[in-house]
Motif scaffolding. Structure first.
Motif, short mmCIF file in Angstrom:
data_model
loop_
_atom_site.label_atom_id
_atom_site.label_comp_id
_atom_site.label_asym_id
_atom_site.label_seq_id
_atom_site.Cartn_x
_atom_site.Cartn_y
_atom_site.Cartn_z
N LEU A 48 0.84 -1.21 0.00
CA LEU A 48 0.00 0.00 0.00
C LEU A 48 0.87 1.26 0.00
N TYR A 49 2.00 1.20 0.72
CA TYR A 49 2.87 2.38 0.83
C TYR A 49 4.11 2.26 -0.06
N TRP A 90 -1.14 10.26 4.71
CA TRP A 90 -0.91 8.85 4.42
C TRP A 90 -1.82 7.91 5.22
N LEU A 93 -4.79 5.93 3.44
CA LEU A 93 -4.62 4.67 2.71
C LEU A 93 -4.99 3.47 3.58
N GLU A 96 -8.80 3.39 4.50
CA GLU A 96 -9.70 2.92 3.44
C GLU A 96 -9.39 1.50 2.99
N LEU B 361 0.43 6.60 -5.01
CA LEU B 361 -0.12 5.66 -4.02
C LEU B 361 -1.64 5.77 -3.90
N GLU B 362 -2.24 6.79 -4.50
CA GLU B 362 -3.69 6.98 -4.39
C GLU B 362 -4.43 5.75 -4.91
N THR B 363 -5.42 5.28 -4.13
CA THR B 363 -6.17 4.09 -4.54
C THR B 363 -7.56 4.43 -5.06
N ARG B 364 -8.06 5.63 -4.77
CA ARG B 364 -9.42 5.99 -5.21
C ARG B 364 -9.40 6.63 -6.58
#
Lengths: 100, 452
Positions: A48-49, A90, A93, A96, B361-364
């Motif tokens: 994710l990061y 951060w 992330l 969500e 890194l944005e997921t939306r």
């Protein structure tokens, strides 16, 4: 599956100096802590990061119902590519992220 | 027993005045406040300036100087002027002199400077007396020479030396957050683990209580532990708020490194003597090698930014493609027209509303109502950055998605459209330096100021 942010009281990210990021997940009770602790996979968090899993540090702190992650900042604070001087954004992330 | 009064997490943040008066009435042994940190970024250290306004700093510092006079005890500030570089210490010293003159105070003021000449750090590097901390960047003599400011973080030993001068006020440059609070309890022989742990919990003022904005707390240190009490009547410290504070801005919630050792709170026990106070015992101080952490900042370029806002629905839906196209065209044009090599400059279009906070890194993928286009031009000099931004300008104003459509015009909030950001600084040290004598890298001076 559930969104982590919906289960816990707060997810907070902050700089731990210019080169490290630390993220605290505050759970309200031991049951939630246990679910979050089991549901959070280190490899998924590292992805994710976009950080090396070997550098990810994790602390499961039952006395506080807190799971804490620390990692080298995905981008060093204040460099040209940094988008978030205090590192607070951060947290979203993880907030969500879907966990089991 | 040592009673330390902490008015706030940082000078300039504000605090509850009634709570400060209550703290002074409780007869503290010292008043200690932090003046900064790296948290606002490298520009403050690079330029050696404060983030907070001189007017706010002056107003709050005057109140603390008056509180000090009433209590008749030393007032200590660490990391003066946000960054703790030597010019920031001078800045606060000037303010102190002005206030002393205006208030008719005669004071002994000690200044403790943490600035490091590049030559000293280079010599230590050559001697193998500098070691990287985890995630440290590579350093070299050239990088050290390029730093506009290098500071070493003073610990309790240097603050103790400043207090030993008999100063009424100590203005310290860069120090660890905890040193100004831990110093006096350590001098007096209170429990060392408690001194550092209490200092860590207290360094953000009332942040470790139920009313973070009230600011003022009092910490009593003794032979076995410490007791923390907020000074605002409605605020409470609880075993939870105090123990959870070790998480804050700390990569390891149980260990805290300081010059000369580390604090280990693994075995700390938190109890509540009453509903407002917390007692902590069992923290351990583990002595180690005497090292000081280094921070440095250097200029890596100059920036100009421009901002436009896209509201047209179709452009919003295709904002990423549009921005990529603009970036490619403008990059090529800057290289061709200004004669800059590709490696010398960057053109970035940050899409506010799409991924400006998280980037890749944005997921939306939700579509916003509008998108802010923050154009960031980074070049070797300020003049080049300004020129490059003017090459970007017509694209931010009119660039179409396709060749065969009417020319669009986007919203510019300002004229002129560009904003000069000045120098871009980077932190370039995350290292520790060995010291044989704690004072070897710090400059302590005692001054007589004011009259009366």
């Amino acid at each position: 599956m559930a969104e982590l942010g919906a289960l816990v009281s707060k997810v907070r990210s902050k700089n731990a100096g210019p080169f490290w990021l630390t993220i605290d997940i505050f759970c309200d009770d031991p049951a939630t802590f246990e679910r979050v602790r089991r549901g959070l996979d280190d490899a998924a968090v590292a992805r994710l990061y976009n950080v090396d899993r070997q550098t990810l540090k994790r602390f499961d702190i039952a006395a506080l119902n807190v799971v804490k992650f620390s990692m080298p900042r995905p981008v060093v604070q204040g460099t040209r590519a940094d988008r978030d001087m205090h590192g607070a954004g951060w947290a979203c992330l993880l907030e969500e992220m879907q966990i089991g | 027993m040592t009673r330390v009064l902490v008015p706030a997490g940082a000078l300039g943040l504000g605090y509850d005045r009634g709570a400060l008066a209550r703290g002074v009435a409780n007869r503290p042994d010292i008043i200690a406040i932090d003046g900064g940190s790296t948290d606002s970024g490298p520009s403050y250290l690079g330029r050696g300036v404060s983030k907070y306004s001189r007017a706010s700093t002056r107003a709050e510092w005057r109140e603390l100087m008056l509180a000090r006079a009433e209590a008749g005890v030393p007032l200590v500030i660490g990391t003066a002027g946000t960054c703790g570089a030597d010019p920031a210490v001078d800045w606060l010293f000037d303010i102190t002199r002005e206030i002393a003159a205006e208030e008719g105070m005669r004071l002994r003021v000690a200044t403790l400077k943490s600035g490091q000449p590049a030559a000293r750090v280079k010599a230590a590097l050559a001697a193998g007396r500098i070691r990287p901390l985890p995630a440290a960047p590579d350093i070299s003599d050239d990088i050290l020479d390029a730093c506009s400011n290098i500071v070493a973080l003073a610990g309790a030993e240097q603050i103790a030396a400043a207090l030993a001068t008999g100063a009424d006020i100590v203005i310290a440059g860069r120090t660890t957050d905890t040193a100004i609070i831990a110093a006096l309890p350590l001098i007096r022989g209170d429990h060392a683990g408690a001194a550092w742990h209490g200092a860590k919990v207290g360094e953000c003022g009332a942040l470790a209580t139920t009313q973070p904005n009230s600011g003022v707390i009092q910490i009593d240190f003794d032979a076995t532990g410490f007791t923390l009490e907020p000074m605002a009547p409605g605020a409470a410290a609880t075993p939870y708020t105090v123990s959870a504070h070790m998480l804050y801005e700390n990569s390891d919630p149980f260990i805290l490194h300081e010059p000369g050792g580390h604090l280990d709170v693994t075995a700390a026990e938190y109890s509540a003597p009453d509903a407002r106070r917390v007692r902590v015992e069992g923290s351990r101080w583990v002595p180690g090698r005497y090292t000081v952490k280094l921070e440095g900042a250097r200029i890596v370029g100059h920036q100009t930014v421009g901002l436009a806002v896209i509201r047209d629905r179709r452009y919003v839906a295709h904002a990423r493609d549009w921005a990529a196209d603009v970036q490619a065209r403008v990059t090529e044009k800057i290289a061709a027209r200004m004669g800059l090599a590709r490696a010398e400059f960057t053109v970035e279009l940050r899409l506010i509303g799409i991924d400006a906070t998280l980037g890749p890194l944005e997921t939306r993928r939700d579509l916003p109502v509008e998108v802010g286009i923050l154009g960031i031009l980074t070049c070797p000099t300020a003049e080049q950055a300004a020129e490059a931004a003017k090459i970007l300008n017509p694209y931010l104003l009119h660039h179409p998605l396709t060749e065969d459509e009417p020319m669009p015009t986007f919203a510019f909030p300002f004229s002129p459209a560009e904003m000069q950001r000045g120098a871009l600084y980077e932190f370039c040290l995350n290292h520790v330096m060995d010291l044989d004598d704690p004072m070897a890298a710090f400059a302590l001076e005692l001054h007589e100021v004011g009259h009366g």
